[in-house]
Enzyme design. Structure first.
Site, PDB file in Angstrom:
ATOM      1  N   LYS A  95       0.861  -1.181   0.000  1.00  0.00           N
ATOM      2  CA  LYS A  95       0.000   0.000   0.000  1.00  0.00           C
ATOM      3  C   LYS A  95       0.896   1.229   0.000  1.00  0.00           C
ATOM      4  CE  LYS A  95      -3.615   2.403   2.490  1.00  0.00           C
ATOM      5  NZ  LYS A  95      -4.642   2.294   3.509  1.00  0.00           N
ATOM      6  N   LYS A 135      -2.115  -1.432  -4.094  1.00  0.00           N
ATOM      7  CA  LYS A 135      -2.954  -0.244  -4.063  1.00  0.00           C
ATOM      8  C   LYS A 135      -2.102   1.010  -4.137  1.00  0.00           C
ATOM      9  CE  LYS A 135      -5.995   1.890  -0.768  1.00  0.00           C
ATOM     10  NZ  LYS A 135      -6.381   1.936   0.609  1.00  0.00           N
TER      11      LYS A 135
HETATM   12  C1  PBG Z   1      -7.200   3.679   5.399  1.00  0.00           C
HETATM   13  C2  PBG Z   1      -7.616   3.385   4.017  1.00  0.00           C
HETATM   14  C3  PBG Z   1      -7.446   4.261   2.952  1.00  0.00           C
HETATM   15  C4  PBG Z   1      -7.998   3.658   1.831  1.00  0.00           C
HETATM   16  C5  PBG Z   1      -8.497   2.421   2.211  1.00  0.00           C
HETATM   17  N1  PBG Z   1      -8.240   2.244   3.590  1.00  0.00           N
HETATM   18  C6  PBG Z   1      -6.901   5.632   2.917  1.00  0.00           C
HETATM   19  C7  PBG Z   1      -5.624   5.931   3.535  1.00  0.00           C
HETATM   20  O1  PBG Z   1      -4.746   5.081   3.681  1.00  0.00           O
HETATM   21  O2  PBG Z   1      -5.464   7.086   3.895  1.00  0.00           O
HETATM   22  C8  PBG Z   1      -8.009   4.326   0.486  1.00  0.00           C
HETATM   23  C9  PBG Z   1      -9.051   3.895  -0.444  1.00  0.00           C
HETATM   24  C10 PBG Z   1      -9.334   4.829  -1.558  1.00  0.00           C
HETATM   25  O3  PBG Z   1      -8.694   5.877  -1.756  1.00  0.00           O
HETATM   26  O4  PBG Z   1     -10.265   4.514  -2.286  1.00  0.00           O
HETATM   27  N2  PBG Z   1      -6.906   2.699   6.261  1.00  0.00           N
END
Ligand code: PBG
Length: 330
Positions: A200, A255
């Site tokens: 991520k 992601k």
């Molecule tokens: C946070 C989380 C995020 C997303 C999914 N879980 C955002 C972040 O890490 O700030 C992002 C998903 C998206 O942008 O569609 N735990």
């Protein structure tokens, strides 16, 4: 040089729609898709999210209807995310593991009313903290890894108890997959799966999501660079994914989606594990905005983007377009 033409004509296999379909290497189907759903308190409530046109936050009763219809139409799974009331946010994120919390109730009620749905629940603290970070903070403002993992384990167990099929830690703390797996085993949740957000990235494409769960204002000008990955790196992603598999992850997530397909391909080549790819909120909102302008054909670019994500090696795709794509496929 070998003589190829005219014996070899590449265009032969592209000559008609029937032939093109016959030799197509990647086919997208409804069960490849996962719809994220934002949950709020209340009854019969639906709230617009300004930066994500077409996506609403839903109260649990509305979410049940949504999941019922998505499941009937062949969706692969739904992923639930809460926007909890401001007054319930704390420094310790205690609401995250409240057995009667918003998400825990949502899982229970959806599973009860739509038993054949597949529910993915998000494990991370950002919707629950007053500062919008995914972890607990030290006095000096550093993210505390091991202390956070303890809370994540409690959160994961409360989701498993509520009936989540797949627990999805999206926080990027070190060692959390192992601790969560151990706790699930110890508590007899041997069938509850872990979908780890392994690779991520600390991405600027998450902005609209942070509006949706109400963490954007809390996070302010701070970032998540000390736990989410640097977008310049590949080796890091390979190590993260390998570690999470070794710790007991059943599925790994990469992601964001489209700007990160080189990562998907590398992982696919190296490791034998289901790979989920998240076409994130910023990707969704970009396509929406450009479509509203009439500058690109929405349906066509969405289908192309999703096919490309699959071609790179995705087993399934989390996308805010899942519901619409199911309709288009009919
Ligand atoms: C946070 C989380 C995020 C997303 C999914 N879980 C955002 C972040 O890490 O700030 C992002 C998903 C998206 O942008 O569609 N735990």
């Amino acid at each position: 040089m070998k003589k190829t033409f005219p014996n070899i004509r590449m265009r032969r296999l592209r000559s008609t729609n029937g032939i093109r379909k016959l030799v197509r290497e990647t086919n997208l189907c409804g069960s490849d898709l996962i719809q994220p759903i934002f949950i709020i308190e209340g009854k019969n409530k639906r709230q617009r999210i300004t930066s994500m046109p077409g996506i609403d936050r839903l109260s649990i009763d509305m979410a049940i209807k949504e999941v019922r219809s998505l499941t009937k139409n062949g969706i692969g799974a739904v992923a639930l995310f809460p926007q909890i009331e401001k007054k319930k946010k704390t420094i310790q994120a205690t609401e995250a593991h409240n057995d009667d919390g918003l998400i825990q109730r949502a899982i229970r009620e959806i599973k009860n009313k739509v038993p054949d749905s597949v529910i993915i629940s998000d494990v991370a603290l950002d919707p629950y903290t007053t500062h919008g970070q995914d972890g607990l903070l030290s006095k000096k403002g550093k993210i505390l890894n091991d202390e956070t993992v303890e809370i994540l384990v409690k959160q994961a167990l409360s989701h498993a108890k509520s009936g989540a099929d797949i627990i999805a830690p999206s926080d990027m703390m070190d060692g959390r997959v192992l601790k969560i797996r151990n706790a699930l085993e110890k508590n007899k949740f041997t069938d509850t799966m872990i979908l780890s957000y392994s690779a991520k990235y600390s991405s600027n494409f998450y902005g609209p999501f942070r509006d949706a769960v109400g963490s954007a204002k809390n996070l302010g000008s701070k970032n998540k660079d000390s736990y989410q990955m640097d977008y310049a790196n590949i080796g890091d992603a390979i190590r993260e994914v390998q570690l999470d598999i070794d710790e007991g992850a059943d599925i790994v997530m990469i992601k964001p989606g489209m700007p990160y397909l080189d990562i998907v391909q590398r992982i696919k080549e190296r490791l034998n594990v289901p790979i989920f790819v998240y076409q994130v909120s910023g990707e969704y909102s970009m396509i929406k905005a450009v479509s509203q302008k009439g500058w690109l054909n929405e349906k066509k670019i969405v289908m192309e983007a999703l096919a490309c994500i699959k071609r790179a090696g995705a087993t399934a795709i989390i996308t805010y377009y899942a519901k619409e794509v199911l309709k288009w496929m009919k």
